[in-house]
Design an enzyme around this catalytic site. Structure first.
Site, mmCIF file in Angstrom:
data_model
loop_
_atom_site.group_PDB
_atom_site.id
_atom_site.type_symbol
_atom_site.label_atom_id
_atom_site.label_comp_id
_atom_site.label_asym_id
_atom_site.label_seq_id
_atom_site.Cartn_x
_atom_site.Cartn_y
_atom_site.Cartn_z
ATOM 1 N N TYR A 166 -13.108 6.855 -18.865
ATOM 2 C CA TYR A 166 -13.653 7.308 -20.150
ATOM 3 C C TYR A 166 -14.684 8.420 -19.928
ATOM 4 C CZ TYR A 166 -15.855 7.016 -24.777
ATOM 5 O OH TYR A 166 -16.366 7.306 -26.023
ATOM 6 N N LYS A 177 -14.402 12.413 -21.056
ATOM 7 C CA LYS A 177 -15.369 13.009 -21.972
ATOM 8 C C LYS A 177 -16.132 14.157 -21.312
ATOM 9 C CE LYS A 177 -14.625 10.522 -25.657
ATOM 10 N NZ LYS A 177 -14.132 11.142 -26.915
#
Length: 315
Positions: A173, A177
């Site tokens: 994640y 990002k």
């Protein structure tokens, strides 16, 4: 009364729930036609449900249209842009908000989960920007922006403080990002001459992500309690501001929003320089010692994003 975004056409991925839905509602409230793109999957990216996008679009009203497929493939992303052009005459705003989570410590993580998160959270954003920006550039040449030139093009990527600070167990994640911010910077550079802006927004708000936080200590428990107080409408207001005519000169920036607080984040730049000795004189051990002794006071610590923002928000 005419809204700020009257005549614009927007795509919001992950627009069926949470922050994405708040953004879609805010853009439509300012006059934009909005495609709510959401395949209705779980936070892990499983068990899609196309009714999620349809119900959100119906609730928003006549300015909204549902798209229930995942855009994590180039072909589907192009279909989505083509739909906007066909239904609304063009595409002016893209908000990449869709994301999934499959957390695990790096020594336990599944390569398959890594690939799924990168594909959904980063590659899908590229596919959509790639398809939409080509159309936006052609629209500018065709005079879609009016006599003052084309300044309608807006791209907003929803990133995360996890990609800036890091967080335990979020290798995929956080990497996606962080990569999305890199994509934002290059997009802003590549499209500057076409007067199309690209910015990244790190949101702090109550979402499905905050709902599933399982606190491992008191700091994480208090973080979750505070996060659940923050409405997604604050994020939507900032995104709408960036998409407005007044946002034409804001591009390549990394912003955060936490209730009524809006942050402008610094971006990675050198903060110190070490002049090493001649190659023949300096051993690796000497260099390591110099790094620690001369630059160690400016090293970035291992504070997680949950720890960094564990203060009372302004709501």
């Amino acid at each position: 009364m005419t809204g700020l975004l009257e005549g614009r056409a927007a795509i919001v991925t992950g627009g069926g729930r949470g922050i994405g839905r708040a953004i879609a509602e805010a853009l439509a409230a300012q006059g934009a036609n909005v495609i709510v793109a959401d395949n209705g999957a779980s936070i892990a990216g499983e068990d899609g449900d196309p009714t999620v996008a349809r119900e959100a679009a119906e609730a928003i009203g006549k300015k909204a249209l549902a798209f229930g497929e995942s855009v994590a493939s180039p072909g589907v992303a192009k279909q989505l842009v083509d739909l906007a052009v066909r239904q609304f005459g063009g595409i002016d705003i893209v908000v990449n908000n869709a994301a999934i989570l499959r957390d695990a410590f790096v020594f336990r993580a599944s390569p398959g989960d890594w690939d799924a998160v990168i594909r959904t959270n980063l590659s899908a954003a590229f596919y959509l920007i790639n398809a939409a920006s080509a159309v936006m550039r052609d629209q500018g040449k065709a005079g879609r922006g009016g006599k003052d030139g084309y300044d309608w093009g807006r791209i907003v990527n929803i990133v995360s403080s996890a990609g800036l600070y890091g967080n335990l167990g979020q290798a995929a994640y956080a990497s996606a990002k962080a990569g999305l911010f890199g994509l934002t910077r290059v997009t802003a550079m590549d499209l500057a001459r076409a007067q199309i802006t690209a910015n990244a927004v790190a949101p702090f708000a109550a979402t499905r992500v905050t709902d599933i936080i399982q606190p491992a200590n008191e700091a994480q428990k208090s973080y979750k309690e505070r996060a659940l107080k923050i409405g997604a409408h604050h994020v939507a207001k900032l995104v709408t501001a960036l998409c407005s005519p007044a946002g034409r000169n804001i591009t390549g920036q990394l912003l955060g929003v936490r209730g009524r607080e809006v942050f402008l984040f610094g971006q990675p730049r050198p903060v110190a320089t070490l002049q090493a000795g001649a190659a023949s004189d300096l051993t690796p051990a000497d260099l390591a010692q110099d790094l620690s002794s001369k630059l160690g006071g400016q090293f970035t610590d291992l504070t997680t994003d949950l720890e960094a923002f564990n203060t009372e928000p302004l709501v």
